[in-house]
Design a protein around this motif. Structure first.
Motif, PDB file in Angstrom:
ATOM      1  N   LEU A  15     -11.669 -27.978 -23.165  1.00  0.00           N
ATOM      2  CA  LEU A  15     -11.034 -27.044 -24.103  1.00  0.00           C
ATOM      3  C   LEU A  15     -12.058 -26.412 -25.037  1.00  0.00           C
ATOM      4  O   LEU A  15     -12.012 -25.208 -25.289  1.00  0.00           O
ATOM      5  CB  LEU A  15      -9.945 -27.764 -24.908  1.00  0.00           C
ATOM      6  N   LYS A  16     -12.986 -27.209 -25.541  1.00  0.00           N
ATOM      7  CA  LYS A  16     -14.017 -26.685 -26.457  1.00  0.00           C
ATOM      8  C   LYS A  16     -14.904 -25.661 -25.765  1.00  0.00           C
ATOM      9  O   LYS A  16     -15.368 -24.712 -26.399  1.00  0.00           O
ATOM     10  CB  LYS A  16     -14.870 -27.826 -27.003  1.00  0.00           C
ATOM     11  N   LEU A  17     -15.138 -25.873 -24.469  1.00  0.00           N
ATOM     12  CA  LEU A  17     -15.983 -24.951 -23.713  1.00  0.00           C
ATOM     13  C   LEU A  17     -15.195 -23.770 -23.140  1.00  0.00           C
ATOM     14  O   LEU A  17     -15.767 -22.884 -22.511  1.00  0.00           O
ATOM     15  CB  LEU A  17     -16.685 -25.695 -22.567  1.00  0.00           C
ATOM     16  N   GLY A  18     -13.893 -23.761 -23.373  1.00  0.00           N
ATOM     17  CA  GLY A  18     -13.059 -22.676 -22.861  1.00  0.00           C
ATOM     18  C   GLY A  18     -12.864 -22.721 -21.363  1.00  0.00           C
ATOM     19  O   GLY A  18     -12.524 -21.709 -20.746  1.00  0.00           O
ATOM     20  N   ARG A  19     -13.038 -23.872 -20.753  1.00  0.00           N
ATOM     21  CA  ARG A  19     -12.882 -24.020 -19.302  1.00  0.00           C
ATOM     22  C   ARG A  19     -11.442 -24.447 -18.991  1.00  0.00           C
ATOM     23  O   ARG A  19     -11.175 -25.570 -18.575  1.00  0.00           O
ATOM     24  CB  ARG A  19     -13.883 -25.040 -18.764  1.00  0.00           C
ATOM     25  N   TYR A  20     -10.543 -23.507 -19.163  1.00  0.00           N
ATOM     26  CA  TYR A  20      -9.117 -23.817 -19.064  1.00  0.00           C
ATOM     27  C   TYR A  20      -8.688 -24.140 -17.633  1.00  0.00           C
ATOM     28  O   TYR A  20      -7.811 -24.978 -17.420  1.00  0.00           O
ATOM     29  CB  TYR A  20      -8.292 -22.667 -19.641  1.00  0.00           C
ATOM     30  N   GLU A  21      -9.287 -23.490 -16.643  1.00  0.00           N
ATOM     31  CA  GLU A  21      -8.930 -23.772 -15.256  1.00  0.00           C
ATOM     32  C   GLU A  21      -9.341 -25.193 -14.878  1.00  0.00           C
ATOM     33  O   GLU A  21      -8.591 -25.903 -14.197  1.00  0.00           O
ATOM     34  CB  GLU A  21      -9.568 -22.761 -14.311  1.00  0.00           C
ATOM     35  N   GLN A  22     -10.534 -25.617 -15.316  1.00  0.00           N
ATOM     36  CA  GLN A  22     -10.977 -26.977 -15.043  1.00  0.00           C
ATOM     37  C   GLN A  22     -10.092 -27.987 -15.767  1.00  0.00           C
ATOM     38  O   GLN A  22      -9.792 -29.059 -15.242  1.00  0.00           O
ATOM     39  CB  GLN A  22     -12.440 -27.160 -15.448  1.00  0.00           C
ATOM     40  N   CYS A  23      -9.664 -27.623 -16.972  1.00  0.00           N
ATOM     41  CA  CYS A  23      -8.775 -28.469 -17.754  1.00  0.00           C
ATOM     42  C   CYS A  23      -7.442 -28.656 -17.009  1.00  0.00           C
ATOM     43  O   CYS A  23      -6.934 -29.778 -16.879  1.00  0.00           O
ATOM     44  CB  CYS A  23      -8.546 -27.847 -19.128  1.00  0.00           C
ATOM     45  N   GLU A  24      -6.906 -27.561 -16.501  1.00  0.00           N
ATOM     46  CA  GLU A  24      -5.640 -27.621 -15.765  1.00  0.00           C
ATOM     47  C   GLU A  24      -5.781 -28.459 -14.498  1.00  0.00           C
ATOM     48  O   GLU A  24      -4.918 -29.279 -14.179  1.00  0.00           O
ATOM     49  CB  GLU A  24      -5.188 -26.202 -15.408  1.00  0.00           C
ATOM     50  N   GLU A  25      -6.887 -28.281 -13.776  1.00  0.00           N
ATOM     51  CA  GLU A  25      -7.130 -29.042 -12.553  1.00  0.00           C
ATOM     52  C   GLU A  25      -7.262 -30.535 -12.858  1.00  0.00           C
ATOM     53  O   GLU A  25      -6.743 -31.381 -12.131  1.00  0.00           O
ATOM     54  CB  GLU A  25      -8.402 -28.525 -11.856  1.00  0.00           C
TER      55      GLU A  25
END
Length: 197
Positions: A40-50
């Motif tokens: 979340l801090k890095l803005g990697r929302y797709e990786q977060c969702e996965e």
């Protein structure tokens, strides 16, 4: 007096094991939260969702194990990774089923499955510091239970001797070994067991 001491020691071990399992789960959840916070801090929302999807799938697998209808087998499989650091167990149950719905006594089969996993754990040899990996798959098709183990790692020299005993125990449960393959750094077994509902 001796029976009371055994009972108290047994309860003490059970409580200690429970605390260890709860501590492991708390630590595991905190690790998951830290990974998600990092994404979340890095803005990697797709990786977060996965990552969340993989966590949900893992939790769903644990729920299927819990619903097997045999408490001893479920408890052993669900806590295996807490107490064994050199080998990682993954349980796959493609279609939910319960041993409690079987007309034939499946207790011996569940005890045999515990013995099968324990034997692989006990014969797991040094894997150059990396944990070995074991997939236990249970799939019920009509009146048959298909059980397979897919082990990645190295087993010691006494494995074949123990496996001969496991084959006999499997036969005593009505099971039949349908496939056995041992290669460099891997062992695969597949069994068919009657499951009358």
């Amino acid at each position: 007096m001796l029976q009371w001491k055994r009972l108290l020691i047994g309860r003490g071990m059970a409580v200690k094991n429970l605390v260890e399992v709860l501590s492991y789960q708390r630590h595991d959840i905190l690790n998951h939260m830290q990974v998600l916070l990092g994404y979340l801090k890095l803005g990697r929302y797709e990786q977060c969702e996965e990552y969340i999807k993989r966590f949900v799938e893992s939790t769903h697998r644990d729920s299927l194990v819990s619903a097997l209808g045999h408490d001893e087998l479920a408890a052993y499989l669900l806590t295996f990774n807490v107490f064994n650091k050199n080998i990682v167990l993954e349980v796959e149950i493609p279609v939910p089923f319960s041993f409690s719905r079987a007309r034939n006594n499946m207790d011996a089969v569940c005890q045999w499955m515990i013995s099968l996993v324990k034997a692989i754990r006990d014969h797991d040899a040094n894997n150059q510091g990396e944990p070995s990996h074991l997939i236990l798959r249970m799939h019920k098709e009509d009146d048959t239970l298909l059980v397979s183990t897919d082990y990645s790692g190295f087993l010691d020299a006494k494995w074949e001797e123990t496996f001969s005993v496991l084959k006999e125990e499997g036969k005593n449960c009505g099971g039949q070994l349908t496939h056995y393959e041992r290669g460099e750094g891997e062992v695969f077994t597949e069994w068919k067991i009657p499951f009358l509902t």
